[in-house]
Design a protein around this motif. Structure first.
Motif, mmCIF file in Angstrom:
data_model
loop_
_atom_site.group_PDB
_atom_site.id
_atom_site.type_symbol
_atom_site.label_atom_id
_atom_site.label_comp_id
_atom_site.label_asym_id
_atom_site.label_seq_id
_atom_site.Cartn_x
_atom_site.Cartn_y
_atom_site.Cartn_z
ATOM 1 N N ARG A 127 -39.368 38.342 -37.062
ATOM 2 C CA ARG A 127 -38.991 37.669 -35.825
ATOM 3 C C ARG A 127 -38.322 38.613 -34.830
ATOM 4 N N ASP A 128 -37.338 39.358 -35.295
ATOM 5 C CA ASP A 128 -36.528 40.123 -34.354
ATOM 6 C C ASP A 128 -37.104 41.498 -34.028
ATOM 7 N N PHE A 171 -40.521 32.187 -35.467
ATOM 8 C CA PHE A 171 -40.626 32.759 -36.815
ATOM 9 C C PHE A 171 -42.077 32.647 -37.248
ATOM 10 N N PRO A 212 -36.868 42.931 -58.478
ATOM 11 C CA PRO A 212 -37.867 41.858 -58.370
ATOM 12 C C PRO A 212 -38.807 41.800 -59.571
ATOM 13 N N LEU A 242 -33.398 34.339 -52.284
ATOM 14 C CA LEU A 242 -33.075 33.118 -53.025
ATOM 15 C C LEU A 242 -31.800 33.257 -53.857
ATOM 16 N N PRO A 248 -29.757 33.442 -35.763
ATOM 17 C CA PRO A 248 -30.919 32.727 -36.311
ATOM 18 C C PRO A 248 -31.879 33.650 -37.058
ATOM 19 N N GLY A 249 -31.998 34.889 -36.597
ATOM 20 C CA GLY A 249 -32.914 35.819 -37.258
ATOM 21 C C GLY A 249 -32.587 36.064 -38.718
ATOM 22 N N ALA A 295 -32.298 34.044 -40.907
ATOM 23 C CA ALA A 295 -33.011 33.094 -41.763
ATOM 24 C C ALA A 295 -34.101 33.785 -42.554
ATOM 25 N N GLU A 296 -34.698 34.836 -42.017
ATOM 26 C CA GLU A 296 -35.780 35.481 -42.769
ATOM 27 C C GLU A 296 -35.330 36.802 -43.409
ATOM 28 N N TYR A 297 -34.041 37.118 -43.327
ATOM 29 C CA TYR A 297 -33.563 38.334 -43.971
ATOM 30 C C TYR A 297 -33.639 38.178 -45.493
ATOM 31 N N GLN A 329 -31.034 43.341 -44.844
ATOM 32 C CA GLN A 329 -30.967 43.649 -43.418
ATOM 33 C C GLN A 329 -29.599 43.291 -42.842
ATOM 34 N N ARG A 377 -23.599 45.011 -35.278
ATOM 35 C CA ARG A 377 -24.165 43.799 -34.684
ATOM 36 C C ARG A 377 -23.552 42.542 -35.282
ATOM 37 N N THR A 436 -34.558 29.592 -58.251
ATOM 38 C CA THR A 436 -35.725 29.507 -57.380
ATOM 39 C C THR A 436 -35.751 28.224 -56.580
ATOM 40 N N THR A 489 -34.788 28.248 -52.748
ATOM 41 C CA THR A 489 -35.845 27.969 -51.783
ATOM 42 C C THR A 489 -35.432 26.852 -50.835
ATOM 43 N N LYS A 539 -33.298 28.339 -48.294
ATOM 44 C CA LYS A 539 -34.133 29.149 -47.395
ATOM 45 C C LYS A 539 -34.832 28.252 -46.365
ATOM 46 N N ASP A 540 -35.382 27.123 -46.838
ATOM 47 C CA ASP A 540 -36.055 26.191 -45.929
ATOM 48 C C ASP A 540 -35.077 25.590 -44.926
ATOM 49 N N ALA A 585 -34.418 27.992 -42.307
ATOM 50 C CA ALA A 585 -35.569 28.027 -41.394
ATOM 51 C C ALA A 585 -35.469 26.878 -40.393
ATOM 52 N N ALA A 607 -32.720 27.729 -37.911
ATOM 53 C CA ALA A 607 -33.122 28.797 -37.001
ATOM 54 C C ALA A 607 -34.094 28.293 -35.947
#
Lengths: 307, 437
Positions: free
Chosen positions: A140-141, A161, B81, B204, B255-256, B258-260, B264, B273, B400, B404, B407-408, B411, B414
């Motif tokens: 996204r960013d 996203f 992982p 997760l 908001p970004g 959310a996908e980290y 990051q 930041r 998991t 999850t 995570k949702d 999302a 965000a």
């Protein structure tokens, strides 16, 4: 003696094929049989150490799997529909792109070789590297996709996203089409080489335009190739595991929950190999039925057309 | 007929060979032996910045062990992982290493497979006894009432890392001790592209760790006494909502985030930041991203009362790595010797110092290296206010499914969708249903 010699001569090729056949059976059949056996067992973490000892569950796993009112079945059904939509769109788009590109690249012009090479690049790249690059671009960013769509073209309000939520289906589709269509391109291009040039010349003399030539000559001539191509593309996209796994990791967003990843999650992440196997067997049956039906329908159609 | 016979023989032999090669499994998980007393295989988890670094750190220690005992250790460092799947595969096939690292939250799950050697009194005595280890760390070695499935090796806890300059610029004199203070501080800092708090919405396990500590503070456990999931209890819902609200309502998380999922948020912190992150031992990563140790400060993770402790004052899950012995080992004696070596005072001091973790062996904690600003907070948290995740067999499923769900929810937040108690409960209910067999 003659008869025996004849028999031996006739049987020899089969004998020589036997080892290969046996190995093939072992490599493909044994795991399949094991998978089917597992689907009838209550195979959870408690028994994976020695899965032979897992208690029989008869049809229990299947009952859970197809109970579409309960969570396991409901999410499986959802995943099935997502996969169907994904496969139909992937096959359709790949075929359309591949065929269009192949037809346009039939004409000899400068730079044709280069264009062909460029078109085939995605097919030559290792899947993992390609998909992970897409995953970066979809961020996204810092991703390129939002940079182009939002910062440069101002097409989107805010930065969407792509790997979360509903857009994830679109992202998955784009990557899948990108990496699969060169195969369609390659196959159709090969098929086009077999169509005699004079057919087009005759048609042109009779006043047929490009569209008419494609409809009346190219497409019918490509029919047998397309039959195989569409089937292969469908099986590939329906079973695709790498793309969603690399894009989303162990758990895909609902909108992009493809069956292969769903089954992986059901068996490996939750450690319930019994239900996972049952899902795999159902998937196998479904694909067998679809393939058989498709082959039957298309070959009958061809016979009809030939006759 | 000779050809026929030859062909049959070839076919049979190839078939048998394939069967033999294909079915490595079937070895009964009956117990180890001392068939090959001169070698050991060791699967280490990836603790350092990368796999190569781990090999460099562990290599000399393994040589030291070889000099002392004459046992050669084959090392394989496995990235996080892949680790659980590798262990699972080894369990299924019976072809595992002799000694391995496990995440301590998996102890009960792996214990249930029966693949790991139980650490009964005799085994513990062979490495110096249970008394050498920190009590909370022992709680994360398997289900209560059973012999532990592993021995604590490196311990970790969460702390609040903050950027001193950003705090100063916003006129804040000390780090927050309560969540209200954290939100207030975060709001003062969050403007013009800088944010108050960082999160890894796509990771997760991290989601689970945060939700678990907050859950404790709301009196929720995610599992009841009989091991049944209670994800939709009022406390659990409130905890998850509180965490998501940092982004949805308080707007102190970008908001970004959310996908980290690949640390990051640590880079955002190191580059100024983000002003705060909740993390386990982040010092080496900050240094790698070019941040000097005097630029950041460390405080305990906030609790509503401001003073961390036990029960509702819990402010961290008890994190860490355990060392376990594969039951099928061919060098039972050597494996125990190796665990003894790795948990010896000297090795504990050295390895934990290098990795920035805390030794679960109490005698090794007295080294000044563990009195640094961050390790001191981590050590205190570990000893006084960290609780292990529920030691239930479904733990890996819980990570998991609830991970999850969070995570949702991130999302949703965000994307600007409303996050309400009802929507949180709905997601958690779905996660709970996935646990049903």
């Amino acid at each position: 003696m003659r008869v025996l010699a004849g028999l031996r001569r006739a049987g020899l090729p089969y004998l020589l094929l036997l080892p290969a056949l046996l190995l093939e059976l072992l490599v493909h059949l044994v795991p399949m049989v094991i998978g089917i056996v597992m689907s009838f067992k209550d195979l959870t973490r408690l028994h994976i150490g020695d899965w032979g000892t897992a208690p029989w569950k008869a049809l229990g796993n299947y009952r859970v799997t197809v109970d579409f009112d309960a969570p396991v079945g409901a999410t499986l059904l959802h995943s099935f529909f997502v996969t169907c939509a994904f496969s139909v769109l992937t096959v359709g788009l790949c075929w359309l792109l591949g065929t269009t590109a192949a037809i346009f690249l039939q004409e000899n012009f400068r730079g044709r070789g280069l264009l062909r090479a460029v078109f085939l690049t995605p097919y030559a790249l290792p899947v993992y590297a390609a998909v992970i690059t897409w995953a970066f671009m979809f961020q996204r960013d810092n991703g390129l996709v939002n940079h182009v769509l939002h910062d440069q073209l101002h097409l989107t309000d805010g930065r969407p996203f792509w790997l979360l939520g509903d857009h994830s289906f679109l992202a998955l589709l784009v990557v899948s089409v990108w990496k699969t269509w060169p195969f369609a391109f390659l196959v159709v291009m090969a098929g086009l080489q077999n169509i005699p040039k004079d057919l087009y010349e005759a048609a042109a003399l009779d006043g047929a335009g490009l569209v008419r030539q494609i409809r009346r000559i190219t497409l019918p001539a490509l029919r047998p190739i397309n039959q195989v191509l569409v089937l292969v593309l469908f099986l590939w996209s329906f079973n695709d595991f790498n793309t969603p796994y690399v894009l989303f990791g162990k758990a895909a967003p609902e909108a992009a929950d493809l069956l292969s990843l769903h089954i992986y999650q059901s068996s490996f992440v939750t450690w319930n190999f019994g239900t996972g196997s049952a899902m795999s067997v159902l998937l196998l049956l479904f694909l067998l039925v679809v393939t058989a039906g498709y082959l039957l329908a298309t070959s009958r159609g061809r016979k009809h057309a030939d006759g | 007929m000779r050809i026929l016979r030859a062909a049959t023989v070839t076919a049979t032999v190839t078939a048998l060979a394939a069967v033999a090669a294909g079915c490595g499994g079937g070895t009964s998980p009956g117990g180890g032996s001392d068939d090959s007393p001169r070698t050991l295989t060791y699967w280490a988890s990836n603790q350092g910045p990368n796999v190569e670094a781990d090999k460099k750190i562990l290599g000399p220690e393994l040589k030291k062990f070889e000099r002392r005992t004459g046992i050669k250790v084959e090392l394989e460092v496995i990235p996080w992982p892949e680790l659980l799947n590798r262990i699972l595969t080894a369990t299924t096939s019976g072809q595992g290493p002799d000694v391995l690292n496990i995440g301590n939250t998996w102890s009960a799950s792996l214990q249930a497979t029966g693949a790991l050697l139980p650490w009964d009194k005799k085994n513990f005595d062979a490495i110096g006894g249970r008394g050498r280890f920190l009590a909370p760390a022992l709680d994360a070695t398997g289900a209560a009432g059973k012999d532990p499935a592993a021995v604590p090796l490196y311990s970790l806890a969460y702390a609040l890392y903050y950027n001193k300059q950003m705090f100063k610029d916003a006129g804040i004199s000390k780090p927050p001790a309560t969540w209200d203070e954290l939100v207030a501080d975060g709001k003062r800092i969050a403007k013009d592209g800088t944010w108050g708090l960082g999160a890894e919405g796509g990771q997760l396990t991290n989601n689970i760790h945060q939700a678990f500590a907050l859950g404790k503070q709301h009196g929720a456990d995610f599992f009841d006494a009989s091991g049944k999931p209670t994800f939709t209890s009022d406390g659990a819902v409130a905890a998850v909502k509180q965490y998501i609200d940092f982004m949805a309502k308080d707007k102190i998380i970008a908001p970004g985030n959310a996908e980290y999922g690949q640390n990051q948020s640590l880079r955002d912190f190191a580059t100024g930041r983000t002003a705060m992150v909740l993390w386990q031992a982040a010092a080496t990563t900050f240094a790698a991203d070019g941040m000097k140790p005097d630029e950041w400060g460390v405080a305990p993770v906030p609790v509503p009362s401001g003073t961390p402790g036990t029960g509702r004052q819990t402010n961290s899950m008890l994190a860490g790595i355990n060392i376990a012995v594969f039951k099928n080992t061919h060098n039972l004696h050597g494996a125990r010797e190796f665990v003894k070596f790795m948990t010896s005072d000297g090795e504990q001091r050295l390895l934990n110092k290098t990795y920035g973790s805390i030794p679960p062996v109490t005698a090794a904690q007295q080294d000044p290296a563990f009195d640094r600003q961050d390790t001191k907070v981590l050590r205190d948290t570990l000893t006084h206010s960290a609780t292990p995740l529920p030691q239930v067999v479904e733990e890996s499923q819980f990570e998991t499914s609830v991970g999850t769900a969070i995570k949702d929810l991130f999302a949703d937040a965000a994307a600007g969708h409303p996050v309400t108690t009802a929507s949180v409960k709905e997601r958690l209910a779905k996660a709970e249903q996935q646990m049903a067999k």
